[in-house]
Write a protein that holds these residues in place. Structure first.
Motif, PDB file in Angstrom:
ATOM      1  N   SER A   1      14.132   9.596   3.487  1.00  0.00           N
ATOM      2  CA  SER A   1      13.563   9.997   4.772  1.00  0.00           C
ATOM      3  C   SER A   1      12.039  10.010   4.801  1.00  0.00           C
ATOM      4  CB  SER A   1      14.073  11.395   5.148  1.00  0.00           C
ATOM      5  OG  SER A   1      13.702  12.347   4.158  1.00  0.00           O
TER       6      SER A   1
ATOM      7  N   ASP B   1       8.055   9.080   4.736  1.00  0.00           N
ATOM      8  CA  ASP B   1       7.272   8.008   5.333  1.00  0.00           C
ATOM      9  C   ASP B   1       6.696   7.119   4.233  1.00  0.00           C
ATOM     10  OD1 ASP B   1       6.116   6.481   7.242  1.00  0.00           O
ATOM     11  OD2 ASP B   1       4.745   8.008   8.008  1.00  0.00           O
TER      12      ASP B   1
ATOM     13  N   THR C   1      15.530   2.387   3.254  1.00  0.00           N
ATOM     14  CA  THR C   1      16.195   2.290   4.550  1.00  0.00           C
ATOM     15  C   THR C   1      15.487   1.254   5.408  1.00  0.00           C
ATOM     16  OG1 THR C   1      14.844   4.006   5.591  1.00  0.00           O
ATOM     17  CG2 THR C   1      16.844   4.726   4.428  1.00  0.00           C
ATOM     18  N   ARG C   2      16.166   0.803   6.442  1.00  0.00           N
ATOM     19  CA  ARG C   2      15.579  -0.191   7.331  1.00  0.00           C
ATOM     20  C   ARG C   2      14.282   0.302   7.973  1.00  0.00           C
ATOM     21  NH1 ARG C   2      15.906  -5.490   7.661  1.00  0.00           N
ATOM     22  NH2 ARG C   2      18.051  -5.165   6.931  1.00  0.00           N
ATOM     23  N   PRO C   3      14.210   1.537   8.486  1.00  0.00           N
ATOM     24  CA  PRO C   3      12.931   2.000   9.046  1.00  0.00           C
ATOM     25  C   PRO C   3      11.797   1.988   8.021  1.00  0.00           C
ATOM     26  CG  PRO C   3      14.720   3.408   9.790  1.00  0.00           C
ATOM     27  CD  PRO C   3      15.301   2.518   8.735  1.00  0.00           C
ATOM     28  N   GLN C   4      12.091   2.401   6.781  1.00  0.00           N
ATOM     29  CA  GLN C   4      11.057   2.354   5.755  1.00  0.00           C
ATOM     30  C   GLN C   4      10.602   0.920   5.506  1.00  0.00           C
ATOM     31  OE1 GLN C   4      12.885   4.288   2.383  1.00  0.00           O
ATOM     32  NE2 GLN C   4      12.056   6.295   2.920  1.00  0.00           N
TER      33      GLN C   4
ATOM     34  N   GLU D   1      10.698  -1.652   7.557  1.00  0.00           N
ATOM     35  CA  GLU D   1       9.920  -2.179   8.680  1.00  0.00           C
ATOM     36  C   GLU D   1       8.493  -1.650   8.667  1.00  0.00           C
ATOM     37  OE1 GLU D   1      12.318  -1.093  11.995  1.00  0.00           O
ATOM     38  OE2 GLU D   1      13.765  -2.732  11.692  1.00  0.00           O
ATOM     39  N   ARG D   2       8.321  -0.377   8.294  1.00  0.00           N
ATOM     40  CA  ARG D   2       6.963   0.179   8.230  1.00  0.00           C
ATOM     41  C   ARG D   2       6.193  -0.399   7.042  1.00  0.00           C
ATOM     42  NH1 ARG D   2       9.839   4.979   9.635  1.00  0.00           N
ATOM     43  NH2 ARG D   2       9.785   5.692   7.473  1.00  0.00           N
TER      44      ARG D   2
ATOM     45  N   THR E   1      21.239   3.474   6.780  1.00  0.00           N
ATOM     46  CA  THR E   1      20.709   2.763   7.941  1.00  0.00           C
ATOM     47  C   THR E   1      21.647   2.887   9.134  1.00  0.00           C
ATOM     48  OG1 THR E   1      19.529   1.171   6.550  1.00  0.00           O
ATOM     49  CG2 THR E   1      19.968   0.520   8.819  1.00  0.00           C
TER      50      THR E   1
ATOM     51  N   LEU F   1      21.435   6.402  10.521  1.00  0.00           N
ATOM     52  CA  LEU F   1      20.199   6.623  11.268  1.00  0.00           C
ATOM     53  C   LEU F   1      20.266   5.996  12.658  1.00  0.00           C
ATOM     54  CD1 LEU F   1      17.578   6.075   8.431  1.00  0.00           C
ATOM     55  CD2 LEU F   1      17.997   8.206   9.668  1.00  0.00           C
ATOM     56  N   ARG F   2      21.047   4.949  12.798  1.00  0.00           N
ATOM     57  CA  ARG F   2      21.213   4.317  14.110  1.00  0.00           C
ATOM     58  C   ARG F   2      22.237   5.046  14.971  1.00  0.00           C
ATOM     59  NH1 ARG F   2      21.701  -1.948  12.005  1.00  0.00           N
ATOM     60  NH2 ARG F   2      19.468  -2.346  11.668  1.00  0.00           N
TER      61      ARG F   2
END
Length: 349
Positions: free
Chosen positions: A29, A31, A120-123, A125-126, A142, A145-146
């Motif tokens: 989780s 950042d 994870t996918r959000p990590q 992408e960032r 992932t 989270l969606r």
């Protein structure tokens, strides 16, 4: 009586009003954290493969193994199509202690790169906005989270089990206890194993989760206390099969609890080998996402999945409602088994 179609539509709206949000470990989780590094333009892209080999030998990315060595140029107006990562700032002297021009590189420049591999996918992408990185996706995380981990049928069952926990919380509140209720479910059969509420008026450590763990133990022939005087606390009787294997207390079971468990309850769930925990609302001393993440600590010998937000509004309202008038306690009968409420009979059937 309300028409069946209308009740079904109302139920669908209820299911759309909340999501079971995963409470992930800090690794999953957190950042993206960045560290300083040096890169340089590749003057002749035909030598890129050779450059990668040479830099791997002279400047291995030992502390940044997840990063790819080459990326497209960061600016559209750059005369060079590619940029190559030389080393982290920790591994470099200023100025860089090698003849970069002889390698076919342009002037080195400082750049911020991700310090850890994304999970994870959000990590991912960032992280990719700063520098290309390898990615081994945790697909379940992932998907969760969606909000796609549970389908409508599963959410309907979760809705029903948390409703039982809310009813237990209200029952405890009538008796002057904290408005917290919990239900333990065997997900394989869909049966309710135990249902309980806070009994802190009897003892400060008898939180709703602790009561449920004790009731599960009682259903297996153990347990240390009778809760027969409380209509909102009960457990399913053993099925009577002699020699049938039984789990170790809560192994493989799901817990539904209206409020995020505290440290005491979280550790009890670790020791009783709970399978999954679903809670409604967070609170300031919660140990599964707010203050701590006990379920994800690597040093513990058991970890489990946690989801929050199930019927969060209704669970949150339990603490906002005016206290109910306390009902007198009924005389506690002998033995450990209380009378099983009809809703638990129905859930088991």
């Amino acid at each position: 009586m309300e028409p069946e179609r209308k009740r079904f539509r109302s139920s669908c709206r209820d299911l759309d009003s909340w999501d079971a949000v995963p409470v992930l470990s800090d690794e999953l989780s957190r950042d993206v954290e960045l560290v300083a590094a040096f890169a340089a333009p590749v003057l002749d892209k035909k030598r890129t493969s050779k450059l990668v080999q040479e830099l791997h030998s002279t400047h291995p990315l030992t502390d940044l193994p997840h990063l790819k060595r080459v990326r497209p140029s960061g600016t559209r107006d750059s005369p060079h199509a590619l940029e190559i990562l030389i080393c982290s700032a920790n591994d470099a002297n200023e100025p860089l202690d090698f003849d970069y021009r002889s390698l076919g590189l342009g002037e080195p420049f400082a750049v911020k790169v991700p310090s850890r591999a994304p999970l994870t996918r959000p990590q991912f992408e960032r992280a990719s906005k700063h520098w290309p990185t390898s990615f081994h996706e945790d697909k379940q995380a992932t998907t969760a989270l969606r909000g796609e981990l549970f389908d409508a049928e599963q959410k309907a069952k979760m809705h029903g089990f948390m409703t039982l926990a809310i009813e237990a919380a209200k029952e405890g509140k009538k008796r002057g206890m904290k408005a917290v209720g919990a239900v333990v479910v065997d997900p394989r059969s869909g049966g309710v194993v135990a249902k309980g509420h806070d009994c802190g008026g009897d003892h400060p450590l008898r939180h709703a989760v602790m009561v449920c763990v004790d009731l599960v133990a009682a259903s297996q022939g153990g347990g240390c206390r009778s809760y027969g005087k409380y209509a909102g606390c009960a457990h399913a009787r053993p099925d009577g099969e002699s020699g049938a294997p039984r789990p170790y207390i809560c192994t493989g079971y799901d817990l539904y609890v209206t409020r995020e468990p505290c440290v005491l309850c979280a550790m009890a769930l670790v020791h009783s080998r709970i399978g999954r925990v679903f809670y409604g609302t967070s609170w300031e001393d919660g140990a599964m996402g707010t203050k701590f993440k006990m379920h994800a600590l690597k040093d513990l010998n058991h970890r489990f999945d946690v989801f929050k937000g199930v019927l969060d509004r209704l669970c949150r309202e339990l603490d906002e409602e005016e206290p109910d008038e306390k009902e007198p306690d009924e005389k506690e009968p002998d033995g450990r088994e209380g009378k099983l409420p009809p809703e638990i009979h129905n859930a088991i059937e």
